[in-house]
Design an enzyme around this catalytic site. Sequence first.
Site, PDB file in Angstrom:
ATOM      1  N   ALA A 152       0.364  -0.930  -0.234  1.00 26.93           N
ATOM      2  CA  ALA A 152      -0.018   0.371   0.216  1.00 26.93           C
ATOM      3  C   ALA A 152       0.785   1.251  -0.378  1.00 26.93           C
ATOM      4  O   ALA A 152       1.385   2.199  -0.649  1.00 26.93           O
ATOM      5  CB  ALA A 152      -1.076  -0.392   1.059  1.00 26.93           C
ATOM      6  N   ASP A 153       1.747   1.492   1.056  1.00 29.22           N
ATOM      7  CA  ASP A 153       2.884   2.468   0.823  1.00 29.22           C
ATOM      8  C   ASP A 153       3.803   2.558  -0.569  1.00 29.22           C
ATOM      9  O   ASP A 153       3.840   3.627  -0.754  1.00 29.22           O
ATOM     10  CB  ASP A 153       3.877   2.672   1.888  1.00 29.22           C
ATOM     11  CG  ASP A 153       3.294   2.489   3.830  1.00 29.22           C
ATOM     12  OD1 ASP A 153       3.127   3.596   3.518  1.00 29.22           O
ATOM     13  OD2 ASP A 153       3.617   1.760   4.618  1.00 29.22           O
ATOM     14  N   LEU A 154       4.045   1.682  -1.251  1.00 27.04           N
ATOM     15  CA  LEU A 154       4.391   1.492  -2.386  1.00 27.04           C
ATOM     16  C   LEU A 154       3.821   1.949  -3.276  1.00 27.04           C
ATOM     17  O   LEU A 154       4.477   2.356  -4.519  1.00 27.04           O
ATOM     18  CB  LEU A 154       5.278   0.181  -2.700  1.00 27.04           C
ATOM     19  CG  LEU A 154       6.860  -0.756  -1.549  1.00 27.04           C
ATOM     20  CD1 LEU A 154       6.798  -1.738  -1.847  1.00 27.04           C
ATOM     21  CD2 LEU A 154       8.061   0.504  -1.207  1.00 27.04           C
ATOM     22  N   GLY A 198       3.242   5.745  -3.639  1.00 25.33           N
ATOM     23  CA  GLY A 198       3.956   6.405  -3.865  1.00 25.33           C
ATOM     24  C   GLY A 198       4.739   6.615  -5.576  1.00 25.33           C
ATOM     25  O   GLY A 198       5.200   7.417  -5.667  1.00 25.33           O
TER      26      GLY A 198
END
Length: 401
Positions: free
Chosen positions: A173-175, A178
Site C-alpha cells: 500500500a505504501d509502495l 509512492g
Amino acid sequence: MTTPSGPLKGLRVLDLTRVLAGPTCTQMLGDLGAEVIKIERPEAGDDTRGFAPPFWPETKESAYFLGVNRNKLSVTVDIAKPEGQALIHKLLEHCDILAENFKVGALAKYGLGWEQLKEKYPRLIYCSITGFGQTGPYAPRPGYDALIQAMGGVMSLTGEPNGSPQKVGVPVADLFAGLYGCIGILAALNHRNATGEGQQIDIGMLDTHVAWLANQGMNYIATGENPPRLGNQHPNISPYQEFPTKDGYMILAVGNDPTFERFCKAFGQEALLADPRFATNPQRVANRDLVTQTLTPLTKSKTTTEWVEALEALKIACGPINTLEQVFADPHVQARGMRVKMPHASGQEIEVIANPVKLSATPPDYRVPPPVLGQHTDSVLRDLLGMSEAEVAALKEKGIL
C-alpha cells in the site's frame, strides 16, 4: 553539492516525507536525476532511522532507511519554529516540487499548506500523500500500510480458502502510493512545461489501493460477488498456481488452452483433453479443485529443477518459489544489476536494491548514498542559500537545525 544526471536533471525537490510511501516517491525522482533535499527533524530524523534491527553492519543506519533514501541530501530543520519555516520558504524559492506526507492540514499550521503556498510559488508542484486523501469522511485519519491493505480489500483476497485474511508480505500500500505519486508529479511537470502552472497532487493510499485491485476489483463490479480467497490460485485462469514437486514446490502458469494442450501431450495427460471439465479455461476454472487434484500426482514425479527445464523447453511458464537468498543469487537478477554498491558516510560500503527502470539514454543515477542525519545541512544552506558559517551556527545553537 552533487551533479545529477538523468531525465530529471535540473529539477529540485523539497522532500518533507518520511517512512515509506513518500520516500519511495522522492527516491524515484532522485534516481531519475532530480536533486532531492530531504528535510528531517533535528536529532530524531525520519522515523525509519529507528526501524531496526537490522542495522547495516558496523553502522547505526537501519536497513529500512537505507532502502528508500539514496540520492537525497539530508538537511535538519525544525519546521515547528518560525525560523525553520522561514528556511523552508527560502529553499522553496529554489525548488520545483514539494513532496509531503503529513496528516491532512498539518503543514498548514506551519504556513506550508498548498493553499498558503500556491500564490507565492505559482510554478510549484505540491504532492501530498496521505492515508485517505485530502477530502472525504476519512481524510483526517492516519494511514498505515496494514490498515490500508485491510480496508482496501486485498486482505480479503489473500490467504488460504479456509484460513484467515492475510496481508501481503511487503508494504504494497505504501509502495504503490509512492509510485502513483511519482507518476502524478511527472504528469504535473509536463503540464507545467506547457503552461507554466503548478498544481497539487492529492494521493490517498486507499484510492491507490482500490485502483490496483485490478482484475479482482473488476470481477466484483461485473458480478456483485465478493471474490473468495484462493491461496495461490488465479481467479480467472487454471492451472495457474503452486504445485508440489518431488523436492519442494513450483509455480505452474498455464495461460491459455493451446498451452494446456501442449502440457497434456508432453506429459501423458492426453485423456484430459477429451474431458469437458478440462477442455477449456472456463471449465478448468469452474473445476479448479479437480484440476489441482488431477495434476498433483504428476507434479510430484519430478524435482522442481527438472520441471523448470522440461517446461521451459516447451515454452510453458514455470518457476521455483525462491527465498530471498535465492532471489539475489539468481543469475538473471545478477545480470540485470539489481544490487548496487555505494560508499557511505559511515566509512562502510553498503548495498542497495537497484532501480528497476532501464532507460537506454538516461539510466538511473546512483550518485548519493543514503545520508546520515543532517549530513548536508551546512552545504545546502551555504551553497544554495548563501548563508555564512556564523548564521548556520547560530541556527544550530537555537535548535532550529
